[in-house]
Motif scaffolding. Sequence first.
Motif, PDB file in Angstrom:
ATOM      1  N   PRO A   1      21.820 -10.583  -5.869  1.00 32.34           N
ATOM      2  CA  PRO A   1      23.072 -10.236  -6.532  1.00 32.34           C
ATOM      3  C   PRO A   1      24.195  -9.995  -5.531  1.00 32.34           C
ATOM      4  O   PRO A   1      23.975  -9.474  -4.459  1.00 32.34           O
ATOM      5  N   ALA A   2      25.401 -10.387  -5.896  1.00 37.76           N
ATOM      6  CA  ALA A   2      26.586 -10.078  -5.095  1.00 37.76           C
ATOM      7  C   ALA A   2      26.971  -8.647  -5.403  1.00 37.76           C
ATOM      8  O   ALA A   2      26.559  -8.107  -6.407  1.00 37.76           O
ATOM      9  N   PRO A   3      27.670  -7.908  -4.650  1.00 34.49           N
ATOM     10  CA  PRO A   3      28.327  -8.280  -3.407  1.00 34.49           C
ATOM     11  C   PRO A   3      27.534  -7.787  -2.204  1.00 34.49           C
ATOM     12  O   PRO A   3      27.705  -6.651  -1.800  1.00 34.49           O
ATOM     13  N   LEU A   4      26.678  -8.616  -1.659  1.00 34.66           N
ATOM     14  CA  LEU A   4      25.904  -8.275  -0.482  1.00 34.66           C
ATOM     15  C   LEU A   4      26.378  -9.102   0.695  1.00 34.66           C
ATOM     16  O   LEU A   4      26.819 -10.225   0.549  1.00 34.66           O
ATOM     17  N   ARG A   5      26.264  -8.509   1.874  1.00 34.87           N
ATOM     18  CA  ARG A   5      26.633  -9.233   3.079  1.00 34.87           C
ATOM     19  C   ARG A   5      25.503 -10.177   3.456  1.00 34.87           C
ATOM     20  O   ARG A   5      24.342  -9.822   3.330  1.00 34.87           O
ATOM     21  N   PRO A   6      25.804 -11.387   3.938  1.00 34.08           N
ATOM     22  CA  PRO A   6      24.748 -12.336   4.308  1.00 34.08           C
ATOM     23  C   PRO A   6      23.873 -11.781   5.425  1.00 34.08           C
ATOM     24  O   PRO A   6      24.331 -11.041   6.290  1.00 34.08           O
ATOM     25  N   ALA A   7      22.612 -12.158   5.364  1.00 36.07           N
ATOM     26  CA  ALA A   7      21.655 -11.787   6.404  1.00 36.07           C
ATOM     27  C   ALA A   7      21.006 -13.070   6.908  1.00 36.07           C
ATOM     28  O   ALA A   7      20.969 -14.073   6.194  1.00 36.07           O
ATOM     29  N   PRO A   8      20.487 -13.068   8.131  1.00 36.55           N
ATOM     30  CA  PRO A   8      19.793 -14.263   8.621  1.00 36.55           C
ATOM     31  C   PRO A   8      18.658 -14.630   7.674  1.00 36.55           C
ATOM     32  O   PRO A   8      17.959 -13.767   7.159  1.00 36.55           O
ATOM     33  N   ALA A   9      18.471 -15.927   7.435  1.00 36.42           N
ATOM     34  CA  ALA A   9      17.463 -16.398   6.487  1.00 36.42           C
ATOM     35  C   ALA A   9      16.054 -15.972   6.883  1.00 36.42           C
ATOM     36  O   ALA A   9      15.198 -15.793   6.026  1.00 36.42           O
ATOM     37  N   ALA A  10      15.794 -15.799   8.177  1.00 35.93           N
ATOM     38  CA  ALA A  10      14.453 -15.445   8.630  1.00 35.93           C
ATOM     39  C   ALA A  10      14.175 -13.952   8.544  1.00 35.93           C
ATOM     40  O   ALA A  10      13.078 -13.518   8.816  1.00 35.93           O
TER      41      ALA A  10
ATOM     42  N   ARG B   1      18.341  13.127 -19.939  1.00 36.99           N
ATOM     43  CA  ARG B   1      18.385  12.023 -20.892  1.00 36.99           C
ATOM     44  C   ARG B   1      17.960  10.697 -20.290  1.00 36.99           C
ATOM     45  O   ARG B   1      18.180  10.442 -19.103  1.00 36.99           O
ATOM     46  N   ALA B   2      17.356   9.841 -21.130  1.00 36.69           N
ATOM     47  CA  ALA B   2      16.937   8.509 -20.710  1.00 36.69           C
ATOM     48  C   ALA B   2      18.141   7.730 -20.187  1.00 36.69           C
ATOM     49  O   ALA B   2      19.232   7.793 -20.754  1.00 36.69           O
ATOM     50  N   LEU B   3      17.925   7.008 -19.087  1.00 43.71           N
ATOM     51  CA  LEU B   3      18.983   6.221 -18.467  1.00 43.71           C
ATOM     52  C   LEU B   3      18.480   4.784 -18.303  1.00 43.71           C
ATOM     53  O   LEU B   3      17.439   4.550 -17.688  1.00 43.71           O
ATOM     54  N   ALA B   4      19.207   3.835 -18.877  1.00 40.64           N
ATOM     55  CA  ALA B   4      18.911   2.411 -18.709  1.00 40.64           C
ATOM     56  C   ALA B   4      20.175   1.736 -18.192  1.00 40.64           C
ATOM     57  O   ALA B   4      21.258   1.936 -18.746  1.00 40.64           O
ATOM     58  N   GLU B   5      20.033   0.969 -17.112  1.00 42.25           N
ATOM     59  CA  GLU B   5      21.166   0.248 -16.545  1.00 42.25           C
ATOM     60  C   GLU B   5      20.820  -1.226 -16.431  1.00 42.25           C
ATOM     61  O   GLU B   5      19.688  -1.588 -16.109  1.00 42.25           O
ATOM     62  N   HIS B   6      21.812  -2.071 -16.712  1.00 42.12           N
ATOM     63  CA  HIS B   6      21.627  -3.519 -16.664  1.00 42.12           C
ATOM     64  C   HIS B   6      22.512  -4.138 -15.591  1.00 42.12           C
ATOM     65  O   HIS B   6      23.686  -3.787 -15.468  1.00 42.12           O
ATOM     66  N   TRP B   7      21.939  -5.056 -14.810  1.00 39.74           N
ATOM     67  CA  TRP B   7      22.655  -5.808 -13.784  1.00 39.74           C
ATOM     68  C   TRP B   7      23.010  -7.171 -14.362  1.00 39.74           C
ATOM     69  O   TRP B   7      22.134  -7.906 -14.836  1.00 39.74           O
ATOM     70  N   ASP B   8      24.293  -7.530 -14.341  1.00 37.07           N
ATOM     71  CA  ASP B   8      24.744  -8.796 -14.918  1.00 37.07           C
ATOM     72  C   ASP B   8      25.082  -9.849 -13.866  1.00 37.07           C
ATOM     73  O   ASP B   8      25.661 -10.883 -14.172  1.00 37.07           O
ATOM     74  N   GLY B   9      24.720  -9.596 -12.639  1.00 39.52           N
ATOM     75  CA  GLY B   9      25.026 -10.522 -11.554  1.00 39.52           C
ATOM     76  C   GLY B   9      26.154 -10.049 -10.664  1.00 39.52           C
ATOM     77  O   GLY B   9      26.297 -10.519  -9.538  1.00 39.52           O
ATOM     78  N   SER B  10      26.964  -9.101 -11.165  1.00 39.19           N
ATOM     79  CA  SER B  10      28.049  -8.584 -10.347  1.00 39.19           C
ATOM     80  C   SER B  10      28.124  -7.069 -10.329  1.00 39.19           C
ATOM     81  O   SER B  10      28.643  -6.500  -9.384  1.00 39.19           O
ATOM     82  N   GLN B  11      27.615  -6.408 -11.381  1.00 36.73           N
ATOM     83  CA  GLN B  11      27.665  -4.941 -11.395  1.00 36.73           C
ATOM     84  C   GLN B  11      26.622  -4.371 -12.357  1.00 36.73           C
ATOM     85  O   GLN B  11      26.111  -5.062 -13.224  1.00 36.73           O
TER      86      GLN B  11
END
Length: 172
Positions: free
Chosen positions: A31-40, A83-93
């Motif tokens: 997911p974005a917004p992450l900084r790129p890391a080396p593929a290895a 209280r119960a907490l449910a969070e959904h990631w939509d690809g950006s937040q």
Amino acid sequence: MSTRKSLATLLAALALGLGLVLAVQGARAHPAPLRPAPAACDSFAPVPSMNGGASANVLRSIAVIGAADAWAVGDAVSGSADRALAEHWDGSQWAIVPAPDPGPSVDVLDGVAALAPDDVWAVGYADTGGSYQTLVEHWDGSTWTVVSSPNPGSSNLLRGITAGGAADLWAV
């Protein structure tokens, strides 16, 4: 499962216990917004999540369907209510998605398993007035609902769930 994936899973679980949501970077989509890391090399970067309670928020488990579809569950504390907490990631937040709170003061989701965007299960416990009872909730693509579950003793808790398929769910 490879050692690298096992370590990533363990680190993510530990981070969730601290109330953080982490995303793995590397060869797989993330997911974005992450900084790129080396593929290895895999690395972790915090991704801000929503706060559902005024006092404390704890995310206890995460299930990923795809790069733009993930669920994290736990509990949010405000005053004396947990209280119960449910969070959904939509690809950006991350966004809080209301989950039922059947207990008068304590409702905690400890585990989540996702089979499809419209088939997600969460487990935990609710204080029903002096004793803990199992709590099972299901997401059908639009709403979380409580599903009846057994309570063989006077204090019952579910801490985790996994799915081998739509008709093969296991909770402990």
